[in-house]
Design a protein around this motif. Structure first.
Motif, short mmCIF file in Angstrom:
data_model
loop_
_atom_site.label_atom_id
_atom_site.label_comp_id
_atom_site.label_asym_id
_atom_site.label_seq_id
_atom_site.Cartn_x
_atom_site.Cartn_y
_atom_site.Cartn_z
N GLY A 110 0.78 -1.24 0.00
CA GLY A 110 0.00 0.00 0.00
C GLY A 110 0.80 1.27 0.00
N ASP A 111 2.11 1.19 0.15
CA ASP A 111 2.92 2.40 0.14
C ASP A 111 3.10 2.89 -1.30
OD1 ASP A 111 4.69 4.37 1.49
OD2 ASP A 111 6.21 3.44 0.20
N VAL A 112 2.79 4.16 -1.53
CA VAL A 112 3.00 4.77 -2.85
C VAL A 112 4.24 5.65 -2.72
CG1 VAL A 112 1.99 6.18 -4.69
CG2 VAL A 112 0.50 4.77 -3.24
N ALA A 113 5.34 5.13 -3.19
CA ALA A 113 6.63 5.81 -3.01
C ALA A 113 6.77 7.01 -3.93
CB ALA A 113 7.77 4.82 -3.25
N SER A 114 7.83 7.77 -3.73
CA SER A 114 8.08 8.97 -4.52
C SER A 114 8.05 8.67 -6.02
CB SER A 114 9.43 9.56 -4.14
OG SER A 114 9.73 10.69 -4.94
N GLY A 115 7.25 9.44 -6.76
CA GLY A 115 7.16 9.27 -8.21
C GLY A 115 6.21 8.18 -8.65
N GLU A 116 5.66 7.42 -7.70
CA GLU A 116 4.74 6.35 -8.06
C GLU A 116 3.30 6.83 -7.98
OE1 GLU A 116 5.57 2.95 -5.65
OE2 GLU A 116 7.50 2.55 -6.63
N THR A 117 2.39 6.03 -8.55
CA THR A 117 0.98 6.42 -8.57
C THR A 117 0.08 5.25 -8.18
OG1 THR A 117 0.72 5.81 -10.92
CG2 THR A 117 1.35 8.08 -10.44
N TYR A 118 -1.11 5.61 -7.79
CA TYR A 118 -2.20 4.65 -7.57
C TYR A 118 -3.43 5.25 -8.23
CZ TYR A 118 -6.22 2.47 -5.31
OH TYR A 118 -7.42 1.85 -5.07
N GLU A 119 -4.21 4.41 -8.90
CA GLU A 119 -5.42 4.94 -9.54
C GLU A 119 -6.62 4.05 -9.27
OE1 GLU A 119 -5.72 3.60 -14.10
OE2 GLU A 119 -3.92 4.80 -13.70
N HIS A 120 -7.79 4.68 -9.31
CA HIS A 120 -9.03 3.95 -9.07
C HIS A 120 -10.14 4.63 -9.87
CE1 HIS A 120 -11.73 1.26 -6.88
NE2 HIS A 120 -12.55 2.29 -6.71
N THR A 121 -11.00 3.82 -10.47
CA THR A 121 -12.14 4.33 -11.24
C THR A 121 -13.41 4.21 -10.40
OG1 THR A 121 -11.10 3.71 -13.34
CG2 THR A 121 -13.49 4.07 -13.36
N PHE A 122 -14.19 5.27 -10.37
CA PHE A 122 -15.39 5.33 -9.53
C PHE A 122 -16.64 5.29 -10.39
CE2 PHE A 122 -11.92 7.16 -7.20
CZ PHE A 122 -12.11 6.73 -5.88
N GLU A 123 -17.49 4.32 -10.14
CA GLU A 123 -18.70 4.14 -10.94
C GLU A 123 -19.97 4.54 -10.18
OE1 GLU A 123 -18.52 3.42 -13.98
OE2 GLU A 123 -16.58 2.44 -14.26
N THR A 124 -19.95 4.44 -8.85
CA THR A 124 -21.15 4.65 -8.04
C THR A 124 -21.20 6.07 -7.48
OG1 THR A 124 -21.13 2.32 -7.40
CG2 THR A 124 -22.46 3.81 -6.05
N GLU A 125 -22.33 6.73 -7.62
CA GLU A 125 -22.49 8.08 -7.09
C GLU A 125 -22.48 8.07 -5.56
OE1 GLU A 125 -25.50 10.58 -8.83
OE2 GLU A 125 -25.53 9.39 -10.66
N GLY A 126 -21.95 9.13 -4.99
CA GLY A 126 -21.91 9.23 -3.53
C GLY A 126 -20.62 9.89 -3.07
N VAL A 127 -20.45 9.96 -1.74
CA VAL A 127 -19.27 10.58 -1.14
C VAL A 127 -18.32 9.50 -0.64
CG1 VAL A 127 -18.43 12.08 0.72
CG2 VAL A 127 -20.58 12.64 -0.48
N TYR A 128 -17.03 9.67 -0.95
CA TYR A 128 -15.99 8.72 -0.57
C TYR A 128 -14.96 9.45 0.30
CZ TYR A 128 -17.69 5.91 -4.56
OH TYR A 128 -18.46 5.19 -5.46
N ASP A 129 -14.77 9.02 1.54
CA ASP A 129 -13.74 9.57 2.40
C ASP A 129 -12.55 8.62 2.43
OD1 ASP A 129 -15.25 11.81 3.08
OD2 ASP A 129 -16.21 10.80 4.75
N TYR A 130 -11.34 9.20 2.42
CA TYR A 130 -10.14 8.35 2.43
C TYR A 130 -9.02 9.09 3.16
CZ TYR A 130 -8.58 11.27 -1.53
OH TYR A 130 -8.21 12.33 -2.34
N PHE A 131 -7.92 8.36 3.42
CA PHE A 131 -6.84 8.93 4.22
C PHE A 131 -5.51 8.28 3.87
CE2 PHE A 131 -8.22 5.11 6.27
CZ PHE A 131 -7.13 4.59 6.94
N CYS A 132 -4.44 8.84 4.42
CA CYS A 132 -3.10 8.26 4.30
C CYS A 132 -2.76 7.60 5.63
CB CYS A 132 -2.10 9.37 3.95
SG CYS A 132 -0.37 8.84 4.05
N ILE A 133 -2.46 6.33 5.61
CA ILE A 133 -2.24 5.59 6.86
C ILE A 133 -1.15 6.20 7.73
CG2 ILE A 133 -1.45 3.38 7.82
CD1 ILE A 133 -2.99 2.01 5.52
N PRO A 134 0.08 6.45 7.21
CA PRO A 134 1.12 6.95 8.12
C PRO A 134 0.92 8.40 8.56
CG PRO A 134 1.96 6.86 5.89
CD PRO A 134 0.62 6.17 5.87
N HIS A 135 0.07 9.14 7.86
CA HIS A 135 -0.08 10.57 8.17
C HIS A 135 -1.52 10.95 8.52
CE1 HIS A 135 3.44 10.33 5.24
NE2 HIS A 135 3.97 10.58 6.44
#
Length: 204
Positions: A110-135
């Motif tokens: 789950g760590d996204v290191a410097s210069g790396e990316t993570y992507e996700h496609t959202f299909e369902t309407e609504g509100v999504y809350d998220y966070f960074c684990i170490p911070h």
């Protein structure tokens, strides 16, 4: 009049105009369909300031969000499991199947290191809350909302102006140019034309 001569009337000309106009409409319709199917990709930067930038985002169903670590400190993108639209599967960098599993696996997964990316496609309407684990404790928390039409360009939450692909723009310009040319010719023949004779074999 020579029997080989043919007569072109304004009515026949306008019938041809209608055919060309119909073709232009098809081209324009194809351009609209292409733009309607175009999904948008949004980027969120994860910085050394321990923030998601932007930390609030409004997108349309089918859009993709790409999170990129732009500083030297690694981050995670982890959904709050209980703060997602109903029926949506849990999502996180590292592709874990629950919030607790994501917390337990970090930083091995789950760590996204410097210069790396993570992507996700959202299909369902609504509100999504998220966070960074170490911070998380430092306030690195964000949300995004999926609504029909997406956000206004100024981020005000209104309907988004569709991003029309170049191919669709070219088709639209060609269709508009063809239609204007046909209308100009139609106006000219209606105003100045009568019946016009065309001699096929060079007859008088």
């Amino acid at each position: 009049m020579d029997p080989d001569e043919t007569t072109t009337s304004r009515r026949g000309f306008l019938r041809g105009v209608g055919t060309v106009g119909g073709g232009s409409a098809v081209i324009a319709g194809s351009a609209e369909s292409a733009s309607a199917q175009e999904a948008t990709t949004h980027q969120v930067d994860m910085t050394d300031g321990l923030v998601f930038d932007p930390d609030s985002l409004t997108i349309a169903p089918g859009d993709t969000v790409v999170w990129e670590t732009v500083g030297s400190v690694g981050h995670s993108v982890t959904a709050y499991e209980d703060e997602q639209p109903e029926g949506v599967e849990f999502w996180s960098s590292g592709d874990l199947d629950s919030e607790q599993a994501a917390r337990n696996a970090y930083p091995d997964q789950g760590d996204v290191a410097s210069g790396e990316t993570y992507e996700h496609t959202f299909e369902t309407e609504g509100v999504y809350d998220y966070f960074c684990i170490p911070h998380e404790a430092a306030g690195m928390i964000a949300e995004l909302e999926v609504v029909e039409g997406g956000a206004a360009p100024d981020g005000g939450g209104g309907p988004v102006i569709p991003q029309v692909p170049d191919s669709a723009k070219s088709l639209a310009v060609a269709a508009t140019t063809a239609m204007l040319s046909v209308l100009a010719l139609a106006w000219f023949f209606i105003k100045y034309g009568g019946d016009y004779e065309t001699v096929e074999d060079g007859g008088e």
